[in-house]
Design a protein around this motif. Structure first.
Motif, short mmCIF file in Angstrom:
data_model
loop_
_atom_site.label_atom_id
_atom_site.label_comp_id
_atom_site.label_asym_id
_atom_site.label_seq_id
_atom_site.Cartn_x
_atom_site.Cartn_y
_atom_site.Cartn_z
N LEU A 175 6.51 0.50 13.30
CA LEU A 175 6.51 0.86 11.88
C LEU A 175 6.08 2.31 11.69
N ALA A 176 4.99 2.69 12.36
CA ALA A 176 4.44 4.03 12.20
C ALA A 176 5.41 5.09 12.71
N ARG A 188 0.61 11.83 1.20
CA ARG A 188 1.65 11.06 0.51
C ARG A 188 2.20 9.97 1.42
N LEU A 189 2.38 10.30 2.69
CA LEU A 189 2.89 9.32 3.64
C LEU A 189 1.92 8.15 3.80
N LEU A 190 0.64 8.44 3.90
CA LEU A 190 -0.37 7.38 4.04
C LEU A 190 -0.42 6.49 2.80
N LEU A 217 0.67 1.19 0.46
CA LEU A 217 1.26 0.37 -0.59
C LEU A 217 2.40 -0.48 -0.03
N MET A 218 3.11 0.03 0.96
CA MET A 218 4.19 -0.72 1.59
C MET A 218 3.65 -1.96 2.31
N LEU A 219 2.51 -1.81 2.98
CA LEU A 219 1.91 -2.97 3.65
C LEU A 219 1.47 -4.02 2.63
N GLU A 244 10.93 0.25 -0.71
CA GLU A 244 11.48 0.85 -1.92
C GLU A 244 10.53 0.68 -3.10
N ARG A 245 9.99 -0.50 -3.23
CA ARG A 245 9.04 -0.75 -4.31
C ARG A 245 7.79 0.12 -4.15
#
Length: 425
Positions: A351-352, A379-381, A386-388, A394-395
């Motif tokens: 994933l990373a 921003r990436l972190l 939030l993705m996790l 996308e959300r």
């Protein structure tokens, strides 16, 4: 701190690959010159062809390779008939050019040994009183940084922060009380590098952002009336100098000329500040005081000035008073490690790796000016965290990325993301 391996001269050479490799041709000779590169564990290769009519030819290939690539080149040259000539009379500049780097390596090792002796003397109570102010130190990269005292302005340690080897010179300059300016794109980590050094060495940090609204009074100080009494209020510069804090002047290329004039007085390591508005009071720097600046469009970044509207030109006389370092974004492999360390144990390496590749592509688009906004590690972190939580890239990208940029940028970033990640079913 270990002493780096030296490249010794011919009578004790630790690297027998240095020298001139030559082979005869129908019209003269062809040669490759191997010398030590500017960076550790690298080699400089130069190529030229000499002919019988015109003599020595000019260098037509000049490149830097690592040790593995050099070994491959050597095998290829041997197959092609090149032979090593260390003292070729035809190339009169070869011995001088080759000898410079070994001599520099020896001089550098002697300087390093002297610094280690000085540090040992200070720890043993043989240094100056200023040196003995605090015996504790912390290793950052391969540099020992003397610790300060507890202060409310000491930044919080980010345990996931990486100190790549390329930061060692910056940390060494901090120890030596050099004036350090970090230049680079927004979000490249200029301020966070200084803050994380300060966090680990327990030094308080003051920041002054040159946003166009900062006045010379805010920076140096001003008179005010309180309770019917006229009082002087120190600005951030004299405050940092008196208390031994680290002062970061963010976006110095947006500073007013009056601020730069006040700053110039303290750019020397022991430079003093004269408060003319306070009867020419002289402010001497505390031994722990350090001065830093960050900029987006200075020096090597001047080509991007059009991306940072309002940035001012800075003359060479001012820049020559700083050690200026160009900071780029983390490499994808480094950013992968940051993601894993920050979001462990949930963030996996696959994933990373994908997320770091997306960030790299967005930054490449920014460098091409296809994107008008940078893509910081912060921003990436935020997006990854939030993705996790949501399980939906996308959300998560909505509040973490898309809402922060223009619709055109959002569309391009969405395309980059979908190139790496198939849309959710």
């Amino acid at each position: 701190m270990s002493t780096p391996d030296l490249i010794e001269p011919e009578d004790g050479n630790k690297d027998d690959n240095l020298g001139l490799y030559r082979r005869a041709t129908q019209n003269g000779a062809e040669w490759w010159r191997v010398s030590v590169g500017d960076r550790p564990e690298t080699y400089r290769l130069e190529h030229a062809t000499d002919d019988d009519e015109n003599g020595a030819g000019s260098v037509d290939i000049d490149l830097v390779v690592d040790a593995e690539n050099l070994r491959a080149k050597l095998k290829k040259w041997r197959r092609e008939g090149f032979a090593l000539e260390r003292d070729a009379p035809e190339a009169t500049d070869t011995p001088t050019r080759i000898a410079f780097m070994p001599e520099l390596q020896r001089a550098s090792a002697r300087m390093l040994a002297a610094k280690l002796r000085d540090a040992g003397n200070a720890d043993a109570g043989l240094g100056s009183p200023a040196d003995d102010a605090s015996a504790a130190s912390v290793r950052i990269g391969n540099v020992d940084v003397r610790c300060g005292s507890a202060h409310p302005l000491v930044p919080r340690v980010n345990p996931a922060y990486l100190f790549p080897a390329r930061f060692n010179d910056i940390v060494a300059d901090i120890v030596e009380n050099r004036r350090v300016m970090l230049i680079g794109h927004t979000g490249a980590g200029k301020t966070s590098l200084i803050e994380q050094v300060a966090a680990r060495s327990q030094h308080g940090v003051l920041r002054s952002n040159m946003n166009g609204q900062t006045t010379v009074g805010d920076f140096v100080g001003f008179w005010t009336v309180k309770g019917g009494e006229t009082l002087w209020v120190d600005g951030v510069l004299p405050t940092a100098m008196r208390e031994g804090l680290w002062l970061i002047v963010d976006e110095i290329d947006f500073a007013e000329p009056s601020i730069l004039a006040a700053l110039t007085a303290v750019l020397e390591p022991q430079g003093r500040l004269v408060l003319k508005e306070k009867g020419n009071e002289i402010v001497a720097p505390h031994p722990a005081f350090r001065l830093f600046a960050t900029a987006n469009a200075v020096g090597a970044m001047s080509q991007f000035r059009h991306l940072y509207q309002g940035a001012n030109l800075m003359n060479e006389a001012f820049l020559d008073r700083w050690r200026v370092y160009l900071l780029d974004y983390l490499l994808p492999a480094e950013e992968t490690d940051v993601l894993i360390r920050t979001l462990a144990p949930h963030m996996t390496r696959p994933l990373a790796t994908t997320l770091a590749a997306i960030a790299a592509d967005c930054r490449a688009a920014f460098a091409r000016e296809d994107l008008s906004s940078a893509f910081s590690t912060r921003r990436l972190l935020d997006w990854a965290e939030l993705m996790l939580r949501t399980g939906d890239p996308e959300r998560a990208a909505g509040p973490a990325i898309y809402a922060k940029v223009s619709p055109e940028d959002a569309a391009l970033i969405r395309g980059i993301i979908r190139h790496h990640i198939a849309p959710a079913a």
